[in-house]
Design an enzyme around this catalytic site. Structure first.
Site, PDB file in Angstrom:
ATOM      1  CB  CYS A 104      -0.904  -0.004   1.232  1.00  0.00           C
ATOM      2  SG  CYS A 104      -1.839   1.519   1.444  1.00  0.00           S
TER       3      CYS A 104
ATOM      4  CE1 TYR B 146      -5.573   2.237  -5.339  1.00  0.00           C
ATOM      5  CE2 TYR B 146      -4.031   4.075  -5.452  1.00  0.00           C
ATOM      6  CZ  TYR B 146      -4.350   2.800  -5.021  1.00  0.00           C
ATOM      7  OH  TYR B 146      -3.446   2.093  -4.283  1.00  0.00           O
TER       8      TYR B 146
END
Length: 354
Positions: free
Chosen positions: A59, A190
């Site tokens: 992440c 994203y």
């Protein structure tokens, strides 16, 4: 921050919309016991050994916290727990640890720490998270505040002369750059990858590349984004850049060109990768496993690509030509990675998805 779970798309536009509401508590050197402010935020005392940072190599938001912990010399004050690279709808799992349990918290999943404090918690279970070890309860998962507190609080727990990643004289400019990078690059990839409509994807794609071109141009005139030394803004940009070629370029359809093909972003990525705290906390194998296995709606086969070869990040760079230095003269240099915190797939040219 956990990647997408559920369906955060705007139903009318197909645009990816990230949930940015987090548990707002903070750690602070200004209090000696938990103190709740008028806005509902609770300040917790910054005490050595009390808190555990839960992260995941995969992440980018968690990676920021891991890097800053190293640069601030907080390894012995705040312990580190690492979840595996994949998760399901119930949250990140400690499946890399013996018996599948975090060795300090003795829980199999991060959601156990959230439910210990909020039994009806229904939002995303995200990394990075800071857990109060004595109670086993989540304290905060606000990655922005958590990282900022690592930088600005706990001076009595840090070595002398730790780098100033958020200097007061540059704070306003850092905040402005941070916001732009988040909207267009960190979250921009994203917005490309999870767009549900062609128009939403193309809008995000063009905004992202406009911002990357801006960063390429800016770093063609100065060594770092703000000032003469590394700041929080550089870390925010770098964690996306280091994932761009192996993941975002293909998986999120960000494929105009690679970072390796942009000379100034390439050099910037190389320089930081070769500093303590950056490359030695990066695991390309876990990064690829996370994105290509977890995002089944994008990659239904869950096949993890073998490439690309990332050996270029360890090659020489010429960033010294712009002057400045990573840290001010006499600044603290991070200690070697603590035993047990080494990346499991350390080679920068690692291309095989183990």
């Amino acid at each position: 921050m956990s990647d997408w779970t559920g369906d955060p798309k705007n139903a009318s536009t197909g645009e990816f919309v990230r949930d940015t509401n987090y548990i707002s508590d903070r750690i602070s050197s200004s209090v000696t016991e938990a103190t709740t402010l008028d806005n509902g935020t609770t300040l917790w005392p910054f005490e050595a050994g009390r808190y555990r940072l839960i992260a995941a190599r995969a992440c980018p938001w968690a990676h920021r916290a891991v890097i800053v912990r190293r640069l601030m010399g907080l390894e012995n004050a705040i312990s580190l727990g690492l979840a595996g690279p994949t998760h399901d709808v119930r949250s990140w799992r400690f499946d890399l640890d013996p018996d599948g349990l975090d060795p300090v918290l003795k829980i199999p999943r991060l959601h156990d720490a959230f439910l210990a404090r909020f039994p009806d918690y229904s939002r995303g279970i995200t990394v990075p998270s800071l857990v109060d070890v004595p109670s086993g309860r989540i304290l905060t998962n606000d990655y922005r505040a958590l990282v900022r507190d690592f930088i600005t609080q706990g001076e009595d727990l840090k070595p002398e002369n730790t780098p100033d990643l958020y200097p007061a004289a540059l704070a306003a400019e850092i905040d402005e750059v941070n916001d732009y990078i988040f909207d267009t690059i960190n979250n921009g990839v994203y917005r490309c990858g999870f767009a549900g409509e062609q128009s939403a994807y193309e809008e995000a794609y063009h905004q992202m590349w406009e911002a990357l071109d801006w960063a390429e141009e800016r770093l063609g005139h100065q060594r770092y984004l703000v000032g003469d030394h590394l700041t929080e803004a550089d870390i925010r940009l770098w964690v996306t850049l280091i994932r761009f070629d192996p993941v975002y370029y293909s998986h999120f359809k960000c494929s105009r060109n690679t970072i390796a093909e942009m000379p100034h972003l390439r050099g910037f990525t190389q320089e930081l990768f070769q500093l303590p705290g950056f490359g030695d906390t990066t695991d390309f194998t876990e990064i690829k496993q996370h994105y290509f296995i977890v995002h089944k709606e994008i990659n239904p086969t869950q096949v993890v690509p073998v490439g690309p070869d990332m050996a270029w990040v360890a090659e020489p760079h010429d960033r010294e030509c712009f002057g400045g230095s990573p840290f001010a003269e006499g600044a603290y240099s991070p200690v070697p990675v603590l035993p047990g915190e080494e990346v499991k797939n350390p080679e920068p040219f690692q291309t095989v998805a183990a």
